[in-house]
Design a protein around this motif. Structure first.
Motif, short mmCIF file in Angstrom:
data_model
loop_
_atom_site.label_atom_id
_atom_site.label_comp_id
_atom_site.label_asym_id
_atom_site.label_seq_id
_atom_site.Cartn_x
_atom_site.Cartn_y
_atom_site.Cartn_z
N UNK A 308 27.74 34.49 9.34
CA UNK A 308 26.98 35.43 10.18
C UNK A 308 26.86 34.91 11.60
N UNK A 309 26.84 35.83 12.57
CA UNK A 309 26.70 35.41 13.98
C UNK A 309 26.20 36.56 14.82
N UNK A 310 25.57 36.21 15.92
CA UNK A 310 25.11 37.23 16.87
C UNK A 310 26.26 37.50 17.84
N UNK A 311 26.38 38.76 18.22
CA UNK A 311 27.49 39.13 19.11
C UNK A 311 27.33 38.52 20.50
N UNK A 312 26.15 37.98 20.80
CA UNK A 312 25.92 37.39 22.12
C UNK A 312 26.42 35.94 22.21
N UNK A 313 26.71 35.35 21.06
CA UNK A 313 27.19 33.96 21.05
C UNK A 313 28.70 33.96 21.28
N UNK A 314 29.08 33.77 22.53
CA UNK A 314 30.50 33.93 22.87
C UNK A 314 31.39 32.94 22.13
N UNK A 315 30.92 31.70 21.98
CA UNK A 315 31.72 30.69 21.29
C UNK A 315 32.04 31.13 19.87
N UNK A 316 31.01 31.67 19.18
CA UNK A 316 31.19 32.09 17.79
C UNK A 316 32.05 33.35 17.71
N UNK A 317 31.92 34.21 18.72
CA UNK A 317 32.74 35.42 18.74
C UNK A 317 34.21 35.06 18.97
N UNK A 318 34.44 34.04 19.80
CA UNK A 318 35.82 33.57 20.03
C UNK A 318 36.42 33.04 18.74
N UNK A 319 35.57 32.32 17.97
CA UNK A 319 36.02 31.77 16.69
C UNK A 319 36.47 32.90 15.76
N UNK A 320 35.68 33.98 15.78
CA UNK A 320 36.00 35.15 14.96
C UNK A 320 37.33 35.77 15.40
N UNK A 321 37.53 35.80 16.73
CA UNK A 321 38.79 36.31 17.28
C UNK A 321 39.97 35.51 16.77
N UNK A 322 39.76 34.21 16.67
CA UNK A 322 40.84 33.32 16.18
C UNK A 322 41.14 33.64 14.71
N UNK A 323 40.08 33.85 13.93
CA UNK A 323 40.27 34.17 12.50
C UNK A 323 41.08 35.46 12.39
N UNK A 324 40.75 36.44 13.22
CA UNK A 324 41.43 37.74 13.18
C UNK A 324 42.90 37.58 13.56
#
Ligand SMILES: Nc1nc2c(ncn2[C@@H]2O[C@H](COP(=O)(O)OP(=O)(O)OP(=O)(O)O)[C@@H](O)[C@H]2O)c(=O)[nH]1
Ligand SMILES: [Mg+2]
Length: 328
Positions: A308-324
């Motif tokens: 789970x992550x908040x959409x405001x956490x850019x680092x975590x959103x980048x990580x999600x982008x990598x997974x995708x």
């Protein structure tokens, strides 16, 4: 006179001897009686050790300074290299039995069609109690603030959700005001209409996971913390397996301890394999491995659960982008 005196002396001596003898005999008798009255001697109990066991005490070393180790390294009995390598060396067979994970029983979920019939029957019952509760509240003589709050509470406890509840209550309040009269029939129709609008019956809710290629369809489950991603992933696996599709799960939530166990438990119930990695590992690499496993197995669908992550956490959103990117 002297004869008489010696006789007297003899008599006195004899009396004294006799008295001493009687005293001694009676003393013996009393002591033997006392002995007889005593309870039988208790069996020797374990000695109570009051002194501490012979161990070195503070200061002992100071008196007898130790330069040599008490035991040589050979005497200590260190585990062999092989034993040290093996992660668990279980000697107790009982403990080994207890630790061995029991093979999970694989359920065969009912196909969606049959399940829907059962679901409708159950919903009919639950909607009945919800509907009845709401109708009772709405049919009150005066719909004051307290009653509207009760209506809100009833909807929330029926798992309707905060935003939809507020939306529904707002619309009901408006229409009840406009209608003026509130016969139970009118209210029932009103409630039905508003609930159906809320659900959005024109929305296609079919689970479409086909990739259109000969590779498995990949579904990545993302969202804010604790919103039910893992549970939904597990439920999706059930629905898909029930419809005869083969599923591989990817536990790409490496952030929360036991997240992979949670997903694996869902998977095991329906016989879906879970690909997992070390805690704190790279989620993208697990997602990649899961898709690779899905392709190798010829699975229909790969479901990837993410942390789970908040959409405001850019680092975590980048990580999600990598997974995708990795699974594409
Ligand atoms: N009432 C209700 N509870 C739910 C539902 N789905 C999940 N839960 C509960 O919500 C809690 C969190 O569910 P998870 O599936 O672990 O949520 P998550 O999004 O994976 O959580 P993180 O991975 O920590 O971000 C659990 O206690 C679930 O049992 C639902 O549809 N209704
Ligand atoms: Mg989760």
């Amino acid at each position: 006179m002297s004869d008489t005196g010696s006789v007297m002396e003899f008599v006195i001596l004899a009396v004294v001897i006799a008295l001493v003898a009687v005293g001694a005999i009676s003393g013996l008798v009393i002591s033997s009686r006392k002995k007889k009255q005593l309870p039988p001697a208790a069996p020797p109990s374990a000695p109570t050790i009051t002194a501490p066991p012979a161990e070195p005490h503070v200061g002992d070393e100071a008196e007898t300074p130790r330069e040599e180790p008490r035991r040589t390294i050979e005497e200590v009995g260190l585990p062999s290299a092989e034993e040290a390598d093996s992660p668990v060396a279980v000697e107790d067979p009982v403990a080994a039995e207890a630790e061995a994970p029991a093979a999970p029983e694989i359920e065969t979920p009912e196909p969606a069609a049959g399940r829907l019939v059962r679901l409708r029957a159950r919903l009919a019952r639950s909607q009945n109690s919800l509907g009845k509760g709401l109708l009772t509240l709405l049919s009150r003589e005066h719909l004051d603030e307290d009653t509207w709050e009760e209506i809100e509470e009833t909807l929330l406890t029926a798992d309707v959700g905060v935003a939809p509840t507020q939306e529904l209550v707002e619309r009901l309040r408006e229409r009840v005001k406009v209608l003026g009269t509130r016969t139970p029939d009118e209210l029932r129709t009103l409630l039905r209409e508003e609930l159906l609008t809320l659900v959005g019956t024109d929305l296609d809710r079919a689970v479409k996971t086909e990739s259109g290629l000969d590779t498995p369809g990949v579904v990545m489950v993302v969202g804010v913390n604790g919103t039910g991603k893992t549970t939904t992933t597990g439920k999706l696996a059930r629905v898909l397996v029930a419809d005869g599709r083969s599923v591989v799960l990817g536990a790409a939530d490496t952030f929360r301890a036991a997240a992979a166990d949670q997903l694996q438990t869902w998977g095991e119930r329906v016989g879906a394999r879970t690909v997992r990695g070390p805690e704190g590992g790279d989620p993208a690499s697990i997602a990649f491995d899961a898709v690779k496993e899905g392709i190798a197995e010829g699975a229909d669908v790969v479901l990837i659960d993410t942390a789970g992550r908040l959409h405001t956490k850019t680092g975590l959103m980048d990580e999600l982008g990598k997974v995708k990117r990795v699974v594409e």
